[in-house]
Design an enzyme around this catalytic site. Structure first.
Site, PDB file in Angstrom:
ATOM      1  N   ASN A 156       0.787  -1.232   0.000  1.00  0.00           N
ATOM      2  CA  ASN A 156       0.000   0.000   0.000  1.00  0.00           C
ATOM      3  C   ASN A 156       0.823   1.287   0.000  1.00  0.00           C
ATOM      4  O   ASN A 156       0.339   2.333  -0.388  1.00  0.00           O
ATOM      5  CB  ASN A 156      -0.949   0.006   1.199  1.00  0.00           C
ATOM      6  CG  ASN A 156      -0.282  -0.361   2.492  1.00  0.00           C
ATOM      7  OD1 ASN A 156       0.307  -1.441   2.595  1.00  0.00           O
ATOM      8  ND2 ASN A 156      -0.336   0.508   3.472  1.00  0.00           N
ATOM      9  N   GLN A 184      -5.059  -3.794  -1.934  1.00  0.00           N
ATOM     10  CA  GLN A 184      -4.643  -2.777  -2.911  1.00  0.00           C
ATOM     11  C   GLN A 184      -4.651  -3.278  -4.354  1.00  0.00           C
ATOM     12  O   GLN A 184      -4.375  -2.506  -5.266  1.00  0.00           O
ATOM     13  CB  GLN A 184      -3.235  -2.255  -2.565  1.00  0.00           C
ATOM     14  CG  GLN A 184      -3.160  -1.501  -1.248  1.00  0.00           C
ATOM     15  CD  GLN A 184      -3.848  -0.132  -1.271  1.00  0.00           C
ATOM     16  OE1 GLN A 184      -4.146   0.415  -2.322  1.00  0.00           O
ATOM     17  NE2 GLN A 184      -4.098   0.426  -0.092  1.00  0.00           N
ATOM     18  N   HIS A 206     -13.750   0.137   0.289  1.00  0.00           N
ATOM     19  CA  HIS A 206     -13.506   1.586   0.160  1.00  0.00           C
ATOM     20  C   HIS A 206     -12.250   1.933  -0.631  1.00  0.00           C
ATOM     21  O   HIS A 206     -11.967   3.105  -0.867  1.00  0.00           O
ATOM     22  CB  HIS A 206     -13.508   2.276   1.532  1.00  0.00           C
ATOM     23  CG  HIS A 206     -12.317   2.028   2.388  1.00  0.00           C
ATOM     24  ND1 HIS A 206     -11.338   2.980   2.581  1.00  0.00           N
ATOM     25  CD2 HIS A 206     -11.938   0.966   3.115  1.00  0.00           C
ATOM     26  CE1 HIS A 206     -10.420   2.501   3.393  1.00  0.00           C
ATOM     27  NE2 HIS A 206     -10.762   1.268   3.737  1.00  0.00           N
ATOM     28  N   CYS A 330       1.950   7.987  13.407  1.00  0.00           N
ATOM     29  CA  CYS A 330       1.985   8.915  14.532  1.00  0.00           C
ATOM     30  C   CYS A 330       1.633   8.145  15.793  1.00  0.00           C
ATOM     31  O   CYS A 330       0.563   7.554  15.876  1.00  0.00           O
ATOM     32  CB  CYS A 330       0.940   9.980  14.286  1.00  0.00           C
ATOM     33  SG  CYS A 330       1.506  11.594  14.699  1.00  0.00           S
TER      34      CYS A 330
HETATM   35  C1  LIG Z   1      -2.825  -3.425   2.155  1.00  0.00           C
HETATM   36  C2  LIG Z   1      -3.935  -3.085   3.093  1.00  0.00           C
HETATM   37  N1  LIG Z   1      -4.426  -4.031   3.901  1.00  0.00           N
HETATM   38  C3  LIG Z   1      -5.416  -3.794   4.760  1.00  0.00           C
HETATM   39  C4  LIG Z   1      -5.983  -2.536   4.860  1.00  0.00           C
HETATM   40  C5  LIG Z   1      -7.098  -2.304   5.832  1.00  0.00           C
HETATM   41  O1  LIG Z   1      -8.336  -2.211   5.160  1.00  0.00           O
HETATM   42  P1  LIG Z   1      -9.592  -1.492   5.830  1.00  0.00           P
HETATM   43  O2  LIG Z   1      -9.312  -0.029   5.817  1.00  0.00           O
HETATM   44  O3  LIG Z   1     -10.736  -1.872   4.952  1.00  0.00           O
HETATM   45  O4  LIG Z   1      -9.728  -2.037   7.203  1.00  0.00           O
HETATM   46  C6  LIG Z   1      -5.494  -1.506   4.060  1.00  0.00           C
HETATM   47  C7  LIG Z   1      -6.019  -0.134   4.197  1.00  0.00           C
HETATM   48  O5  LIG Z   1      -5.283   0.838   4.165  1.00  0.00           O
HETATM   49  C8  LIG Z   1      -4.443  -1.776   3.143  1.00  0.00           C
HETATM   50  O6  LIG Z   1      -3.933  -0.837   2.351  1.00  0.00           O
END
Ligand SMILES: Cc1ncc(COP(=O)(O)O)c(C=O)c1O
Length: 387
Positions: A156, A184, A206, A330
């Site tokens: 991500n 992702q 989302h 953070c």
């Molecule tokens: C690679 C990855 N895994 C898991 C998540 C978590 O997903 P969610 O926001 O739907 O809990 C994210 C969200 O940023 C992500 O980028």
């Protein structure tokens, strides 16, 4: 001021076509799928239809899709649902994962190794120079207690894409369960769970222009995993509770659109991302490219701007209505450098000087040009203040 959103890996704007469906299922077709009357049956039909649409994206069976509240829940479930089968019976379980997984995997593995120090062991592999986790690295770490490998498809923060097909094959050959966090990559890169030997896969709505608070875990039919929530009969008793119908229907609609439009969307997004890099790198020196523009996912560009704080760049851009992100976490009032950037060999200082730009469906050429200009100006100004 026109705002420009370049943080599509954090979340996406809901597509209008999806929003329309979500509202329809909130105010017209709002029944509970467990109800016997026509309102309930209408919702039940929508639930089944949504499961089919989601399954189609990854070539799964409809009964292999379990709706959840999002990527975090799906990731947690994959680890807990397998690990608890062993820890509950005082048996050892070893998990292989990576040091740059999303915190939804990283934190549960860390926590479990503290809670069950003698039973749950975990190996965190560091990516190689190209930012990838290789098949060989995993092979070398397998021991007689290794029950699960969890390696993300697309990272991500930097967008690198792991070869989950070869990892899947290795796991299947060794009788080890393979989970991939595809949050992702779902609907952005073709995935075939059968051909790729994937046993468990997480996705989230989302990130694909669907509503927040809904996602799914694919569980291959033959995999034994403990339920994530106990209660009624929903989701075959594996993840019970009244279904988030409007969210699920929205997720499925978003997935259907993204799948149909993948061949237009992704090349266009990639072109915009490449243009952004070209413009920024033409206007600035002393930058490090942390993404793989050739082989990674086309929507993510991660850059280190040497000599200045990424936070300062983020805030400068925000004042101009441009949204980007730093990978910094953070905690307790301190900004910690991104674990992902450290794991690919950046120093703490370089990691703190980095910005992730993530391009999405609604970005335009004009926005990219404005953003690149603002980045060049902000970085030049901040650097001149450091001298
Ligand atoms: C690679 C990855 N895994 C898991 C998540 C978590 O997903 P969610 O926001 O739907 O809990 C994210 C969200 O940023 C992500 O980028």
């Amino acid at each position: 001021m026109k705002r420009i959103y370049l943080d599509n890996s954090a979340t996406t704007r809901v597509d209008d076509r999806v929003a329309k469906t979500v509202v329809e299922y909130m105010i017209e077709k709002f029944g509970n799928p467990s109800s016997a009357h026509s309102f309930g049956q209408e919702a039940k039909y929508a639930l089944d239809d949504s499961r089919e649409k989601i399954a189609k994206v990854i070539n799964a069976g409809v009964n292999e899709i379990y709706f959840t509240s999002g990527g975090t829940e799906s990731d947690n479930w994959a680890i807990k649902g397998i690990a608890d089968k062993y820890t509950a019976h005082n048996k050892k379980v070893h998990v292989i994962t990576s040091s740059y997984e999303h915190s939804a995997i990283y934190a549960i593995c860390k926590t479990y190794s503290k809670v069950f120090p003698n039973l749950f062991t975990v190996t965190f592999l560091s990516p190689d120079k190209t930012g990838l986790i290789s098949f060989e690295q995993i092979k070398n770490e397998i021991n007689k207690n290794t029950k699960l490998v969890s390696i993300m498809h697309v990272n991500n923060e930097i967008g690198v894409k792991n070869d989950i097909s070869s990892i899947g094959k290795l796991c299947r050959d060794n009788n080890i369960i393979f989970h991939t966090d595809a949050v992702q990559s779902f609907t952005k890169i073709p995935i075939d769970v059968k051909a790729m030997n994937i046993d468990l896969l997480s996705a989230s709505s989302h990130k694909i222009y669907g509503p927040k608070g809904v996602g799914m875990l694919y569980i291959r039919k033959k995999i034994e995993i403990l339920p994530n929530q106990y209660g009624g009969h929903q989701e075959s008793g594996m993840r019970t509770g009244t279904e988030n119908i409007q969210g699920i229907v929205g997720f499925a609609k978003a997935a259907e659109i993204a799948l149909n439009e993948m061949n237009d969307d992704i090349p266009r997004i990639t072109k915009l991302r490449n243009k952004l890099y070209k413009l920024i790198s033409k206007g600035l020196d002393n930058i490090i490219l942390n993404s793989d523009l050739e082989n990674g996912y086309g929507g993510i560009l991660n850059l280190t701007f040497k000599g200045i704080e990424g936070e300062a760049v983020l805030l400068s851009l925000d004042l101009e209505g441009i949204a980007v992100s730093t990978g910094s976490a953070c905690s307790t009032g301190q900004i910690n450098p991104s674990r992902v950037l450290l794991s690919i060999g950046r120093t703490a200082e370089e990691a703190q000087s980095s910005i992730r730009f993530s391009v999405g469906r609604f970005n335009t050429d004009e926005e990219i040009e404005i953003a690149a200009k603002s980045v060049i100006e902000a970085v030049t100004r901040l650097r001149s203040m450091m001298n």
